[in-house]
Write a protein that holds these residues in place. Structure first.
Motif, PDB file in Angstrom:
ATOM      1  N   GLU A  37       0.900  -1.320   0.391  1.00 32.86           N
ATOM      2  CA  GLU A  37      -0.079   0.189   0.458  1.00 32.86           C
ATOM      3  C   GLU A  37       1.272   1.441  -0.112  1.00 32.86           C
ATOM      4  O   GLU A  37       1.521   1.469   0.765  1.00 32.86           O
ATOM      5  CB  GLU A  37      -1.100  -0.173   1.665  1.00 32.86           C
ATOM      6  CG  GLU A  37      -1.583   1.711   1.888  1.00 32.86           C
ATOM      7  CD  GLU A  37      -2.515   1.244   3.310  1.00 32.86           C
ATOM      8  OE1 GLU A  37      -2.664   2.056   3.050  1.00 32.86           O
ATOM      9  OE2 GLU A  37      -3.250  -0.047   3.158  1.00 32.86           O
ATOM     10  N   VAL A  38       0.787   2.005  -0.966  1.00 30.86           N
ATOM     11  CA  VAL A  38       1.492   3.192  -1.271  1.00 30.86           C
ATOM     12  C   VAL A  38       0.838   4.543  -0.708  1.00 30.86           C
ATOM     13  O   VAL A  38      -0.552   4.851  -0.336  1.00 30.86           O
ATOM     14  CB  VAL A  38       1.879   3.829  -2.670  1.00 30.86           C
ATOM     15  CG1 VAL A  38       2.250   5.235  -2.646  1.00 30.86           C
ATOM     16  CG2 VAL A  38       2.545   3.155  -2.971  1.00 30.86           C
ATOM     17  N   ARG A  39       1.616   5.182   0.323  1.00 34.24           N
ATOM     18  CA  ARG A  39       1.041   6.225   1.342  1.00 34.24           C
ATOM     19  C   ARG A  39       1.785   7.766   0.844  1.00 34.24           C
ATOM     20  O   ARG A  39       2.506   8.332   0.543  1.00 34.24           O
ATOM     21  CB  ARG A  39       1.631   6.011   2.623  1.00 34.24           C
ATOM     22  CG  ARG A  39       1.794   4.724   3.660  1.00 34.24           C
ATOM     23  CD  ARG A  39       0.441   4.522   3.786  1.00 34.24           C
ATOM     24  NE  ARG A  39      -0.322   5.390   4.658  1.00 34.24           N
ATOM     25  CZ  ARG A  39      -0.929   5.249   5.623  1.00 34.24           C
ATOM     26  NH1 ARG A  39      -1.188   3.743   5.608  1.00 34.24           N
ATOM     27  NH2 ARG A  39      -0.973   5.655   6.766  1.00 34.24           N
ATOM     28  N   GLY A  40       0.569   7.717   0.413  1.00 37.48           N
ATOM     29  CA  GLY A  40       0.381   9.107  -0.167  1.00 37.48           C
ATOM     30  C   GLY A  40       1.204  11.067   0.422  1.00 37.48           C
ATOM     31  O   GLY A  40       1.891  11.237   0.393  1.00 37.48           O
ATOM     32  N   GLU A  41       0.668  10.797   2.169  1.00 40.79           N
ATOM     33  CA  GLU A  41       1.830  11.048   2.787  1.00 40.79           C
ATOM     34  C   GLU A  41       3.396  11.119   2.952  1.00 40.79           C
ATOM     35  O   GLU A  41       3.936  12.004   3.074  1.00 40.79           O
ATOM     36  CB  GLU A  41       0.624  11.555   4.099  1.00 40.79           C
ATOM     37  CG  GLU A  41       1.420  10.341   5.168  1.00 40.79           C
ATOM     38  CD  GLU A  41       0.754   9.034   4.647  1.00 40.79           C
ATOM     39  OE1 GLU A  41       0.490   7.748   5.629  1.00 40.79           O
ATOM     40  OE2 GLU A  41      -0.270   8.988   3.280  1.00 40.79           O
TER      41      GLU A  41
END
Length: 248
Positions: A37-41
């Motif tokens: 899961e890639v984290r935008g923040e």
């Protein structure tokens, strides 16, 4: 349990700042994760990082809420999340409801229209805020969404309920039928705050919570993965999550 993912925030902001989410994704996959899961923040340069991560992630986590302060639908935030997930080739976009309230019901049609134009699946997460992370707030939202003809699933974060003073088992029993993605996260109380920990160290009845949730949806590690041998720690934690329901 169908898939085991790593939410890349598990590696910590310092490690991601040092190596980047691509490096962490490659380590996770080498250690046995089905996806990440890639984290935008935690993106430093989305324009270059997102294309480089394409094909490695099945979930994009947006740090933005669907409804902005005041209760209006933030269509631009949703659009940014959909665009990022599309670039990644991720099939799911994870967002919280933000400041959804009674005045927001009329804008659900706008959400329905926007989602009809994409193949990305939106999954709603319980975050660590009262407006978007309590059982009453989420039940009110899902009830309104149902009435609007929206079929929305949920990302169930096992640990976040503690941050808003609620029982994760009660939430799992109430919302389990909506869950399409699980964040595996334990919680411990320090004198001034809650902290995320591995399930085995959690104060919560995490085994009962897992039994109340669907077993055939992706489960992601979202607790700190820290140590000198990060690969071995990640591999062992993935194996632990896989073993919880007798899968391999």
């Amino acid at each position: 349990m169908s898939q085991v993912l790593i939410s890349l925030s598990s590696f910590g902001a310092a490690e991601i700042g040092r190596h980047g989410q691509l490096w962490c994704s490659q380590l996770a996959k080498a250690a046995g994760a089905d996806s990440v899961e890639v984290r935008g923040e935690l993106l430093r340069d989305p324009a270059t990082e997102l294309p480089a991560l394409a094909g490695l992630a099945s979930v994009y986590s947006s740090p933005e809420g669907l409804w902005a302060e005041g209760g209006w639908l933030d269509s631009a935030a949703l659009g940014r999340g959909i665009a990022a997930a599309t670039t990644l080739g991720a099939r799911r976009l994870k967002m919280s409801i933000g400041d959804f309230g009674p005045s927001s019901h009329g804008s659900l049609w706008g959400l329905k229209v926007q989602l009809a134009e994409t193949r990305i699946e939106l999954v709603i997460e319980n975050d660590q805020t009262v407006s978007a992370g309590t059982l009453p707030a989420l039940q009110a939202f899902f009830d309104a969404a149902d009435r609007a003809g929206l079929d929305l699933g949920m990302t169930f974060d096992m640990g976040n309920w503690h941050w808003v003073g609620e029982c994760p088992l009660q939430a799992a029993q109430a919302l389990g039928r909506r869950v399409r993605y699980v964040h595996c996260k334990g919680a411990q109380r320090l004198p001034a705050k809650w902290v995320a920990v591995p399930l085995a160290d959690s104060v919560a009845p995490w085994r009962a919570v897992l039994r109340a949730l669907p077993a055939d949806v992706p489960h992601a590690i979202e607790y700190p993965l820290i140590g000198d041998d990060l690969f071995a720690i990640t591999r062992d934690q993935i194996s632990h999550i896989r073993s919880l329901r007798g899968t391999s």
